[in-house]
Design a protein around this motif. Structure first.
Motif, PDB file in Angstrom:
ATOM      1  N   LYS A  56       2.214  -0.157 -13.627  1.00 11.96           N
ATOM      2  CA  LYS A  56       2.770   0.363 -12.608  1.00 11.96           C
ATOM      3  C   LYS A  56       2.238   2.118 -12.361  1.00 11.96           C
ATOM      4  CE  LYS A  56       7.465  -1.858 -13.417  1.00 11.96           C
ATOM      5  NZ  LYS A  56       8.772  -1.497 -13.753  1.00 11.96           N
ATOM      6  N   GLU A  57       1.424   2.469 -13.130  1.00 13.64           N
ATOM      7  CA  GLU A  57       0.807   3.588 -12.796  1.00 13.64           C
ATOM      8  C   GLU A  57      -0.285   3.525 -11.768  1.00 13.64           C
ATOM      9  OE1 GLU A  57      -1.454   7.144 -15.366  1.00 13.64           O
ATOM     10  OE2 GLU A  57      -0.753   5.446 -16.400  1.00 13.64           O
ATOM     11  N   GLN A  58      -0.001   4.223 -10.730  1.00 12.15           N
ATOM     12  CA  GLN A  58      -1.081   3.997  -9.666  1.00 12.15           C
ATOM     13  C   GLN A  58      -2.380   5.110  -9.919  1.00 12.15           C
ATOM     14  OE1 GLN A  58      -0.940   2.386  -6.720  1.00 12.15           O
ATOM     15  NE2 GLN A  58       0.371   1.105  -7.865  1.00 12.15           N
ATOM     16  N   MET A  59      -3.589   4.609  -9.598  1.00  6.73           N
ATOM     17  CA  MET A  59      -4.803   5.399  -9.778  1.00  6.73           C
ATOM     18  C   MET A  59      -5.356   5.678  -8.396  1.00  6.73           C
ATOM     19  SD  MET A  59      -6.437   3.373 -12.979  1.00  6.73           S
ATOM     20  CE  MET A  59      -5.956   3.346 -14.644  1.00  6.73           C
ATOM     21  N   ASN A  60      -6.161   6.935  -8.581  1.00  6.78           N
ATOM     22  CA  ASN A  60      -7.063   7.059  -7.182  1.00  6.78           C
ATOM     23  C   ASN A  60      -8.204   6.737  -7.513  1.00  6.78           C
ATOM     24  OD1 ASN A  60      -8.281   8.983  -8.612  1.00  6.78           O
ATOM     25  ND2 ASN A  60      -6.864  10.681  -8.317  1.00  6.78           N
ATOM     26  N   TRP A  61      -9.197   6.842  -6.543  1.00  6.14           N
ATOM     27  CA  TRP A  61     -10.593   6.059  -6.841  1.00  6.14           C
ATOM     28  C   TRP A  61     -11.174   6.732  -8.020  1.00  6.14           C
ATOM     29  CZ3 TRP A  61     -15.099   8.767  -6.299  1.00  6.14           C
ATOM     30  CH2 TRP A  61     -15.135   9.923  -5.552  1.00  6.14           C
ATOM     31  N   LYS A  62     -11.140   8.159  -8.190  1.00  3.36           N
ATOM     32  CA  LYS A  62     -11.806   8.653  -9.211  1.00  3.36           C
ATOM     33  C   LYS A  62     -11.317   8.110 -10.785  1.00  3.36           C
ATOM     34  CE  LYS A  62     -12.624  12.728  -6.750  1.00  3.36           C
ATOM     35  NZ  LYS A  62     -12.433  14.467  -6.797  1.00  3.36           N
ATOM     36  N   GLN A  63      -9.950   8.092 -10.902  1.00  3.32           N
ATOM     37  CA  GLN A  63      -9.473   7.462 -12.009  1.00  3.32           C
ATOM     38  C   GLN A  63      -9.666   5.922 -12.361  1.00  3.32           C
ATOM     39  OE1 GLN A  63      -5.071   8.298 -10.754  1.00  3.32           O
ATOM     40  NE2 GLN A  63      -5.316   9.957 -12.200  1.00  3.32           N
ATOM     41  N   GLN A  64      -9.854   5.145 -11.213  1.00  2.16           N
ATOM     42  CA  GLN A  64     -10.300   3.851 -11.214  1.00  2.16           C
ATOM     43  C   GLN A  64     -11.732   3.557 -11.827  1.00  2.16           C
ATOM     44  OE1 GLN A  64      -8.562   1.305 -10.173  1.00  2.16           O
ATOM     45  NE2 GLN A  64      -7.259   1.876  -8.725  1.00  2.16           N
ATOM     46  N   LEU A  65     -12.631   4.448 -11.284  1.00  2.09           N
ATOM     47  CA  LEU A  65     -14.090   4.600 -11.665  1.00  2.09           C
ATOM     48  C   LEU A  65     -14.221   5.251 -13.262  1.00  2.09           C
ATOM     49  CD1 LEU A  65     -15.961   5.949  -8.775  1.00  2.09           C
ATOM     50  CD2 LEU A  65     -15.867   3.622  -9.517  1.00  2.09           C
ATOM     51  N   LYS A  66     -13.294   6.117 -13.723  1.00  5.09           N
ATOM     52  CA  LYS A  66     -13.273   6.397 -15.146  1.00  5.09           C
ATOM     53  C   LYS A  66     -12.917   5.261 -15.896  1.00  5.09           C
ATOM     54  CE  LYS A  66     -10.859   9.898 -18.118  1.00  5.09           C
ATOM     55  NZ  LYS A  66     -10.117  11.022 -18.077  1.00  5.09           N
ATOM     56  N   ALA A 162      -4.365   5.588   2.333  1.00  4.99           N
ATOM     57  CA  ALA A 162      -3.894   5.292   1.004  1.00  4.99           C
ATOM     58  C   ALA A 162      -4.876   6.261   0.086  1.00  4.99           C
ATOM     59  CB  ALA A 162      -4.493   3.834   0.678  1.00  4.99           C
ATOM     60  N   THR A 163      -3.982   6.710  -0.821  1.00  5.39           N
ATOM     61  CA  THR A 163      -4.662   7.494  -1.894  1.00  5.39           C
ATOM     62  C   THR A 163      -4.230   6.728  -3.412  1.00  5.39           C
ATOM     63  OG1 THR A 163      -2.752   9.046  -2.116  1.00  5.39           O
ATOM     64  CG2 THR A 163      -4.541   9.516  -0.753  1.00  5.39           C
ATOM     65  N   GLU A 164      -3.377   5.801  -3.404  1.00  6.14           N
ATOM     66  CA  GLU A 164      -2.870   5.483  -4.554  1.00  6.14           C
ATOM     67  C   GLU A 164      -3.676   3.987  -4.489  1.00  6.14           C
ATOM     68  OE1 GLU A 164       1.181   5.552  -4.998  1.00  6.14           O
ATOM     69  OE2 GLU A 164       1.013   7.707  -6.107  1.00  6.14           O
ATOM     70  N   LEU A 165      -4.282   3.592  -5.120  1.00  4.80           N
ATOM     71  CA  LEU A 165      -5.312   2.408  -5.036  1.00  4.80           C
ATOM     72  C   LEU A 165      -4.911   1.225  -5.886  1.00  4.80           C
ATOM     73  CD1 LEU A 165      -8.770   4.040  -4.165  1.00  4.80           C
ATOM     74  CD2 LEU A 165      -6.665   3.310  -2.601  1.00  4.80           C
ATOM     75  N   GLY A 166      -3.833   1.341  -6.595  1.00  2.72           N
ATOM     76  CA  GLY A 166      -3.471   0.176  -7.682  1.00  2.72           C
ATOM     77  C   GLY A 166      -3.913   0.737  -8.890  1.00  2.72           C
ATOM     78  N   ASN A 167      -3.798  -0.367  -9.974  1.00  2.00           N
ATOM     79  CA  ASN A 167      -4.332   0.051 -11.212  1.00  2.00           C
ATOM     80  C   ASN A 167      -5.362  -0.953 -11.672  1.00  2.00           C
ATOM     81  OD1 ASN A 167      -3.998  -0.472 -14.409  1.00  2.00           O
ATOM     82  ND2 ASN A 167      -2.512   1.294 -14.252  1.00  2.00           N
ATOM     83  N   PHE A 168      -6.529  -0.316 -12.172  1.00  2.00           N
ATOM     84  CA  PHE A 168      -7.689  -0.846 -12.497  1.00  2.00           C
ATOM     85  C   PHE A 168      -7.451  -2.043 -13.471  1.00  2.00           C
ATOM     86  CE2 PHE A 168     -11.111  -1.528 -15.418  1.00  2.00           C
ATOM     87  CZ  PHE A 168     -12.180  -2.003 -14.543  1.00  2.00           C
ATOM     88  N   TRP A 169      -6.422  -1.656 -14.702  1.00  2.00           N
ATOM     89  CA  TRP A 169      -6.572  -2.701 -15.639  1.00  2.00           C
ATOM     90  C   TRP A 169      -5.654  -3.981 -15.321  1.00  2.00           C
ATOM     91  CZ3 TRP A 169      -9.597  -1.140 -18.919  1.00  2.00           C
ATOM     92  CH2 TRP A 169     -10.062   0.098 -19.352  1.00  2.00           C
ATOM     93  N   GLU A 170      -4.830  -3.850 -14.179  1.00  2.00           N
ATOM     94  CA  GLU A 170      -3.993  -4.851 -13.700  1.00  2.00           C
ATOM     95  C   GLU A 170      -4.924  -5.756 -12.873  1.00  2.00           C
ATOM     96  OE1 GLU A 170      -0.241  -6.030 -10.865  1.00  2.00           O
ATOM     97  OE2 GLU A 170      -1.066  -4.078 -10.731  1.00  2.00           O
ATOM     98  N   PHE A 171      -5.819  -5.260 -12.153  1.00  2.00           N
ATOM     99  CA  PHE A 171      -6.942  -5.872 -11.491  1.00  2.00           C
ATOM    100  C   PHE A 171      -7.774  -6.765 -12.568  1.00  2.00           C
ATOM    101  CE2 PHE A 171      -6.402  -2.511  -8.231  1.00  2.00           C
ATOM    102  CZ  PHE A 171      -5.082  -3.012  -7.766  1.00  2.00           C
ATOM    103  N   PHE A 172      -8.348  -6.066 -13.392  1.00  2.00           N
ATOM    104  CA  PHE A 172      -9.150  -6.396 -14.618  1.00  2.00           C
ATOM    105  C   PHE A 172      -8.722  -7.546 -15.463  1.00  2.00           C
ATOM    106  CE2 PHE A 172     -10.548  -6.377 -18.788  1.00  2.00           C
ATOM    107  CZ  PHE A 172     -11.927  -6.341 -18.780  1.00  2.00           C
ATOM    108  N   VAL A 173      -7.363  -7.380 -15.790  1.00  2.00           N
ATOM    109  CA  VAL A 173      -6.591  -8.611 -16.427  1.00  2.00           C
ATOM    110  C   VAL A 173      -6.344  -9.850 -15.717  1.00  2.00           C
ATOM    111  CG1 VAL A 173      -4.714  -9.351 -17.892  1.00  2.00           C
ATOM    112  CG2 VAL A 173      -5.681  -7.157 -18.273  1.00  2.00           C
ATOM    113  N   LYS A 174      -5.908  -9.887 -14.356  1.00  2.00           N
ATOM    114  CA  LYS A 174      -5.790 -10.783 -13.479  1.00  2.00           C
ATOM    115  C   LYS A 174      -7.099 -11.554 -13.162  1.00  2.00           C
ATOM    116  CE  LYS A 174      -1.416  -9.654 -11.413  1.00  2.00           C
ATOM    117  NZ  LYS A 174      -0.548  -9.281 -10.109  1.00  2.00           N
TER     118      LYS A 174
END
Length: 570
Positions: A56-66, A162-174
């Protein structure tokens, strides 16, 4: 109609029949809408809890890439040490040795980066443990990494701002639970029931018709071959890749493997349109990519079906076409279709030896990897295309005297600078790498420090240059196929291609995601009569022209020194 041509037409149509509904399904999955695979939610929840992930924790594009880069570094370290010490680990019935540090460096970067350039021979270079728990594992997670990065890109354009781009880990696992694992399970069963080994037994022994005792490698191959194609990875269980009769036993399995490596790249394009609610844009992108496919495929088919002109001059009949380096059970048409698909997409698997292709076929294979955006790899192909699209938007804006816009967001200097850097990156890596290799081969052929480059090439001259150019191009495109006349398992090629693979994988992911994140955060500008529409045939033609012009300017001199020179001198 030639039955071979009928076979590839049927393969292409079946691919589209599967890919288009798959794309609609993926759009719903990543948008969090209800789908039939929701029964897997408890499994995903367990993974999140075990890993300490709060989706449920949203990430911006920098956090996604990190997050993306951090986990890839972990896999690099883990895989490197397993490859070096695999001879001391279990599940090694054939007693395969550990890799040298430079070969392990190349191999682990290659598999983490979804390239799977193999400077080792599969059945003799790695153990069963390495095949399954390092290489096959990486084929799942590297594909999921590319898909997750693409979904972050989707999220940037779904809403007006949009600045909150979802959660990388959710996209990755799905990407794994809802897509890669189910499809791989089905495909592995198909391969197993059609002759591909799927056991942990060691080499088998039989007596040939000539009375020779032959030891044949086997093992858990079907599982790895499934994800190798579905994830556009391409790393073969056996050294001969999908030309090996265990990896690809029949024309039917050949069709299955061809379909598998195309469906997810195409589906991601369709998913983009449905996800951001701009279906026409997705179909426009799909149209440009498909035209690009046919512009490479048709001349390749013509070249391979026409046969070798040198043999024709000698009065030697070639039947249905050029058969050197090809499997009789597939023929030249299916081999040409495979060679086209595997080079425009970052799969890199082979069902024939590309080094034996006609010289003009080599040109089309190289060009497909140089463009690297006609479908492309899982998710990453769309990101590559986006760079061309941004450049086309910028040029079109200058032509009509308006500030360039994409989907209601102004494209300004910062975004164009990033796009320009990524556009220049591929030619630099490919051409500089090939230039260095050519210089060392020419000037230091006998030097001990240069790892005996005199032994690099079986075919010096124009074709030898093509072999080195192909190796660097394949590395940069995260493709992994090769002109196997090149002796590549040495210090120079292991280190140089490893560096090119790493940069060619991650910078073209960072660039488009950064541009999308920057654009998504800008104020939304409603469409007006003066808005440049990016979902029209005119703009599609503009994008196609940008792709052709940029690649022609970048690569024509190198192609002229290699496959084109070979063609005109023979």
């Amino acid at each position: 109609m030639n039955t071979e041509l009928t076979g590839i037409i049927a393969t292409f149509l079946l691919t589209m029949v599967i890919a288009i509904p798959l794309g609609k399904y993926l759009a719903k999955v990543f948008a969090g809408e209800k789908v039939w695979t929701d029964f897997l939610k408890p499994l995903e929840t367990g993974i999140y809890k075990l890993s300490g992930i709060n989706v449920k924790e949203q990430m911006n594009w920098k956090q996604q890439l990190k997050a993306l880069l951090t986990i890839n570094v972990v896999w690099l370290v883990y895989g490197f040490f397993v490859l070096i010490f695999q001879n001391k680990l279990p599940f090694n019935p054939d007693g395969n040795p550990g890799m040298t540090p430079d070969l392990a460096f190349n191999t682990i970067i290659s598999f983490v980066a979804n390239c799977n350039l193999q400077h080792y021979s599969g059945e003799s270079g790695v153990s069963y443990l390495t095949q399954q728990y390092v290489l096959m594992f990486l084929q799942f997670v590297s594909a999921a990494t590319g898909i997750a990065a693409a979904v972050v890109f989707f999220k940037a354009f779904r809403d007006k701002t949009a600045t909150e781009l979802g959660n990388f880990w959710e996209f990755f696992v799905k990407s794994i639970t809802r897509l890669l694992l189910p499809l791989s399970f089905v495909m592995a069963l198909i391969l197993s029931f059609n002759g591909t080994p799927a056991s942990y037994e060691g080499k088998d022994q039989f007596i040939s018709l000539q009375g020779d005792t032959v030891h044949v490698s086997r093992g858990p191959a079907a599982q790895m071959i499934a994800i190798k194609h579905l994830g556009t990875n391409g790393g073969g269980y056996f050294g001969a890749n999908s030309a090996h009769p265990f990896e690809n036993p029949s024309y039917f399995t050949n069709m299955v493997e061809l379909i598998a490596q195309v469906i997810i790249p195409v589906a991601m394009v369709i998913a983009f349109g449905y996800f951001i609610r701009r279906k026409k844009l997705a179909w426009t992108i799909f149209g440009v990519m498909t035209i690009g496919l046919f512009m490479l495929l048709i001349p390749m088919l013509s070249s391979e079906l026409a046969g070798n002109p040198a043999l024709a001059k000698m009065g030697i009949s070639q039947g249905t076409g050029a058969m050197e380096g090809k499997e009789v059970r597939f023929g030249p048409a299916a081999s040409a279709y495979w060679a086209t698909v595997t080079t425009i997409i970052s799969t890199g698997s082979v069902n024939s030896m590309h080094d034996s292709s006609m010289s003009m076929s080599g040109t089309w294979q190289l060009l497909g990897m140089m463009i690297n955006s006609f479908y492309g790899g899982c998710g990453v192909g769309l990101l590559n295309y986006f760079i061309y699209l941004v450049v086309a938007v910028f040029i079109s804006g200058l032509m009509v005297g308006r500030t360039p816009e994409f989907l209601g967001h102004k494209v300004e200097a910062r975004e164009i600078k990033i796009a320009a850097i990524i556009t220049l990156l591929s030619p630099f890596l490919i051409l500089a790498g090939t230039a260095v290799a050519s210089y060392i081969f020419t000037n230091y052929g006998n030097a001990a420090w240069a790892v005996q480059p005199k032994n690099w090439l079986n075919n010096p001259g124009f074709h030898g240059f093509s072999e080195m150019l192909y190796e660097m191009t394949s590395s940069n495109a995260n493709n992994g196929s090769g002109f196997e006349g090149l002796g590549d398992n040495n210090m120079f090629w292991n280190l140089s291609t490893g560096i090119v693979i790493f940069l060619g994988r991650f910078l073209p992911i960072i660039g488009p995601v950064a541009i999308a994140g920057l654009l998504g955060a800008k104020k939304f500008i409603p469409e007006s009569a003066g808005t440049l529409k990016t979902d029209t045939k005119t703009f599609a033609l503009m994008t196609f022209a940008v792709i052709l012009v940029l690649n022609a300017l970048s690569y024509f001199p190198a192609l002229a020194l290699g496959p084109l020179a070979e063609y005109f001198t023979h």
